[in-house]
Scaffold this active site. Structure first.
Site, PDB file in Angstrom:
ATOM      1  CG  ASP A  96      -2.903  -0.432  -2.234  1.00 19.60           C
ATOM      2  OD1 ASP A  96      -2.856   0.816  -1.951  1.00 19.60           O
ATOM      3  OD2 ASP A  96      -3.408  -1.547  -1.780  1.00 19.60           O
ATOM      4  CG  ASP A 122      -2.731   4.318  -1.380  1.00 22.14           C
ATOM      5  OD1 ASP A 122      -3.353   4.539  -2.395  1.00 22.14           O
ATOM      6  OD2 ASP A 122      -2.943   3.525  -0.521  1.00 22.14           O
ATOM      7  CB  SER A 168      -0.943  -0.031   1.257  1.00 21.37           C
ATOM      8  OG  SER A 168      -1.977   0.942   1.032  1.00 21.37           O
ATOM      9  CG  ASP A 225      -5.979   1.369  -0.391  1.00 16.48           C
ATOM     10  OD1 ASP A 225      -5.421   2.308  -0.572  1.00 16.48           O
ATOM     11  OD2 ASP A 225      -6.184   0.493   0.328  1.00 16.48           O
TER      12      ASP A 225
END
Length: 456
Positions: A245, A243, A101, A247
């Protein structure tokens, strides 16, 4: 037996803690669980973010799954929510995401998914841990080893998002959006999605690069200073940063002002609850009272949980929630993906902006006003016991408290939360009130109580 999983998955330094052998064993443990649950040929969707170690760990994890007799769909580099969406879309028996992440580039991690794309349930996670440490793996016969196929999910995922917003309204206004995807997985989705929605797009840091050369992938105000200047200098309607990843989505207004995540969550929640004629909003104990105002305005209920996106997702599923999210810019659309989705959040914000006819700053400034302060203290030892001591002290002084997650002292016009970090030797203090003066006063109270608790 050791403990592998944190609040959502496992993370560590790549090739030191999270090694190929580690990923292989996770794959074998997860595959064994699926086989033991009675599935003849379990199907698992696997993808990763852009980190340098991602391919190595993905291939090792896939090998582990194949060895137990699981079939695998390798979706390559994709945002975490896209992999969650694909797990559900392909009617898979589970999914796995190789990601750390917003952590620095040397980290990586593994998240395991339920068939509906949500993070693995605690009881199933415990079985994976047990199998990992006992190494009691199912090994398929040579002619029953799983098969691997590759699928591109980026286009269908983008189409699925487009089907959920008013594309014509967006095309009519043609917003000018600057995008910073932090060289992460969002580089493959967000700029393309926005162009297809009819936006004029300028993208920065939008080539996949797991070294994250431009900035730290955590999209906080400190890391986005340069981006904030770019948004203002280009005269854009607003900017959006992600960010590693993808999400989460964090927004910058046309004046280059960093917008706190709970404000954009409030904009989205307001629109979704209005469209649904009310419903249930799920958020955490650390999110602004602004969300209560938004829910009340729309005749909706609010449920507050412990901090953690997976905890919010589980509560949404169990209580048939309408919309969920956190103060860090993570919004969950439970009827789309049971996890935070930065691209879906951005598409919804673009739609809200296009339909409003207003400036982005006006949409934000029209929201009920709250003042917030945060601080943290480095604390070694049993931090949860110290936070429990804060609750004891607050109760003795006659304050109204909530111990859902940490110690929250509630006032008529605000609150202060003292909470131990789950990942660092830190205790955080958050305060909020309708006036700046009161918010500072509540923060000072939190600090004072923590200092008393530390003295014992």
């Amino acid at each position: 037996m050791g403990k592998l999983f944190g609040t959502f998955g496992v993370r560590g330094i790549a090739n030191e803690e999270i090694t190929p052998e580690f990923a292989l064993k996770i794959g074998m443990a997860f595959g064994t669980l699926l086989k033991r649950e009675g599935r003849e040929r379990p199907l698992v969707v696997v993808g990763r973010d852009t980190r340098v170690s991602g391919e190595m760990l993905k291939d090792a994890l896939i090998s582990g799954l194949l060895s137990t007799g699981c079939d695998v769909i390798d979706v390559g580099i994709a945002p975490t929510p896209a992999i969650q969406w694909a797990t559900n879309h392909f009617n898979a028996d589970g999914g796995a995401v190789i990601t750390a992440s917003h952590n620095p580039p040397e980290y990586n991690g593994i998240k395991l998914l339920e068939p509906n794309g949500m993070g693995l349930k605690k009881e199933r996670e415990a079985i994976v841990e047990e199998l990992f440490f006992s190494e009691d793996f199912h090994r398929a016969k040579w002619n029953e080893i799983g098969e691997l196929r590759k699928e591109d999910i980026i286009k269908p995922y983008i189409e699925a998002i487009k089907n959920r917003v008013d594309v014509e309204a967006i095309k009519k206004r043609r917003p000018f959006v600057v995008v910073d995807t932090s060289n992460g997985a969002g580089s493959l989705t967000l700029p393309y999605l926005l162009r297809e929605l009819g936006c004029k797009v300028v993208s920065v840091n939008a080539h996949p690069d797991g070294h994250f050369p431009a900035r730290n992938p955590e999209p906080n105000e400190e890391n986005l200073k340069g981006f904030m200047e770019i948004v203002k200098a280009l005269g854009a309607d607003f900017g959006v940063a992600q960010d590693g990843d993808a999400d989460r989505a964090v927004f910058i207004d046309e004046n280059g002002r960093f917008i706190q995540g709970d404000k954009t969550f409030a904009l989205v929640a307001d629109a979704v609850l209005r469209e649904n004629g009310g419903g249930l909003l799920v958020t955490t104990i650390a999110t602004s009272n602004l969300l209560d105002d938004i829910a009340k305005r729309n005749g909706a209920k609010v449920m507050r949980t412990k901090v953690g996106d997976l905890i919010v997702a589980r509560a949404l599923l169990e209580n048939n929630g309408t919309i969920g999210g956190e103060e860090n810019g993570g919004v969950i659309f439970p009827d789309f993906v049971l996890g935070r989705d930065g691209a879906m959040t951005t598409a919804k914000i673009v739609e809200i902006f296009a339909k409003s006819g207003k400036k982005f700053s006006e949409l934000i400034d029209e929201l009920p006003k709250y003042y917030q302060f945060k601080t943290k203290r480095h604390v070694e030892g049993d931090r949860k016991a110290i936070v429990a001591k804060v609750a004891e002290l607050a109760e003795k002084k006659g304050y109204k408290i909530d111990t859902t997650d940490g110690t929250k002292i509630i006032f008529d016009d605000g609150w202060v939360l003292v909470r131990a970090s789950g990942t660092e030797p830190i205790i955080r203090i958050f305060s909020e009130a309708k006036s700046e003066e009161k918010a500072r006063e509540y923060l000072e109270l939190g600090i004072k109580l923590l200092e008393e608790a530390l003295k014992g």
